[in-house]
Design an enzyme around this catalytic site. Structure first.
Site, PDB file in Angstrom:
ATOM      1  N   ASP A 100       0.859  -1.188   0.000  1.00  0.00           N
ATOM      2  CA  ASP A 100       0.000   0.000   0.000  1.00  0.00           C
ATOM      3  C   ASP A 100       0.897   1.240   0.000  1.00  0.00           C
ATOM      4  OD1 ASP A 100      -1.728  -2.128   0.604  1.00  0.00           O
ATOM      5  OD2 ASP A 100      -3.097  -0.811   1.704  1.00  0.00           O
ATOM      6  N   LYS A 120     -10.323   0.384  -2.561  1.00  0.00           N
ATOM      7  CA  LYS A 120     -10.175   0.155  -1.122  1.00  0.00           C
ATOM      8  C   LYS A 120     -10.431   1.444  -0.355  1.00  0.00           C
ATOM      9  CE  LYS A 120      -6.878  -1.249   2.479  1.00  0.00           C
ATOM     10  NZ  LYS A 120      -5.526  -1.779   2.778  1.00  0.00           N
ATOM     11  N   LYS A 172      -6.832   3.454  -3.424  1.00  0.00           N
ATOM     12  CA  LYS A 172      -7.270   3.466  -2.028  1.00  0.00           C
ATOM     13  C   LYS A 172      -7.506   4.906  -1.598  1.00  0.00           C
ATOM     14  CE  LYS A 172      -5.346   2.121   2.526  1.00  0.00           C
ATOM     15  NZ  LYS A 172      -4.225   1.406   3.169  1.00  0.00           N
TER      16      LYS A 172
END
Length: 309
Positions: free
Chosen positions: A146, A245, A209
């Site tokens: 991430d 996400k 995300k």
């Protein structure tokens, strides 16, 4: 990279806000349908700990909770005890990746380990350092990374530089999945959110995300609508499916149902898989288990009734 895709984009903010209000005003599902949706939500959770006081023992507990997210007797009551229910992944700091890999291996579990990287949460470190952080996390066993973007590049309109950085992140990840955190609460406008989403997808991100969870404003429905429609536009143009996400501030079971509903309506059932949808959360699982307990027993759990991660 094709800047002509985004050069003239302007997001209709009033329309986005109206759509967000519809989502928040909608009544949620009840009874057995709610229980089924909540169990499905568990399978999308990246169970996360990103605290300064993380230790090998706290990571071990996190991994145990990821493998056994709902108490077994509750799953037996729902005839779900033999379905192999787990969270989608665990997410930790790079220095704790080895601990997570070791704990999951010891329990015979194949849940992926995700690591934040690239100067999380600010992204304000030298590019060389950020790339090395990715490589070290992958070497330690992380299969999902991430990364957080440098928001300065978005705020100053340096789209080519942003693309180049994410391409380098993509290369450093190797076979690991790349989730690109946009930190939308710091991008200034919904139009910037759309453009940053598009650049991240063009550069090879497997997921986009919303947030690090450390910003003042994290995952919100208006931002999510813009990102989901960017994903849809990118799919229509290229045929490539990119995951989504949301993360930061998603704490209640009711919240998780709203997010599942939004993804289902905007992108369809095919996106409701762990390969294309995740929820980044640290406390959400506890409330989902509490609601499942209430569905099965008819009463809410006392603090000592449920195991905590």
């Amino acid at each position: 990279m094709d800047l002509s895709w985004i050069s003239k984009i302007q997001v209709n903010q009033p329309a986005v806000l109206r759509r967000a209000e519809q989502i928040q005003a909608r009544r949620t599902v009840k009874k057995e349908w709610q229980a089924a949706w909540l169990l499905k939500a568990v399978t999308f959770i990246d169970l996360t700990t990103l605290s300064g006081d993380d230790t090998s023992s706290s990571i071990q507990r996190l991994c145990y909770k990821a493998k056994y997210p709902i108490r077994e007797d509750l799953l037996k009551s729902l005839n779900m005890h033999d379905k192999g229910l787990t969270t989608a992944a665990v997410c930790v700091y790079p220095a704790r990746v080895c601990d997570a890999v070791k704990a999951l291996k010891a329990s015979g579990c194949t849940i992926p380990v995700a690591s934040v990287a690239t100067g999380f949460p600010s992204g304000q470190t030298h590019l060389k350092t950020r790339l090395e952080e990715i490589r070290l996390a992958v070497e330690d066993g992380a299969t999902e990374i991430d990364v957080v973007i440098n928001r300065t590049l978005v705020l100053t309109g340096q789209w080519e530089a942003l693309y180049d950085e994410i391409r380098q992140f993509r290369k450093a990840c190797g076979d690991a999945h790349l989730k690109t955190i946009l930190a939308t609460g710091e991008l200034g406008s919904l139009t910037n959110v759309y453009k940053a989403s598009m650049i991240a997808m063009m550069a090879g991100s497997d997921f986009i995300k919303t947030s690090t969870g450390k910003e003042t404003v994290n995952a919100t429905f208006p931002v999510a609508i813009v990102m989901l429609r960017a994903i849809r536009d990118f799919f229509w143009k290229t045929g490539n499916k990119v995951g989504f996400k949301p993360a930061g501030g998603i704490r209640s079971a009711k919240d998780s149902l709203a997010w599942l509903s939004l993804v289902k309506e905007e992108l369809g059932d095919e996106w409701l898989t762990p390969e294309l949808f995740r929820i980044g959360a640290s406390t959400l699982l506890s409330d989902i288990e509490r609601q499942i307990y209430h569905h099965v027993t008819g009463r809410y759990a006392a603090y000592h009734d449920l195991p905590m991660s």
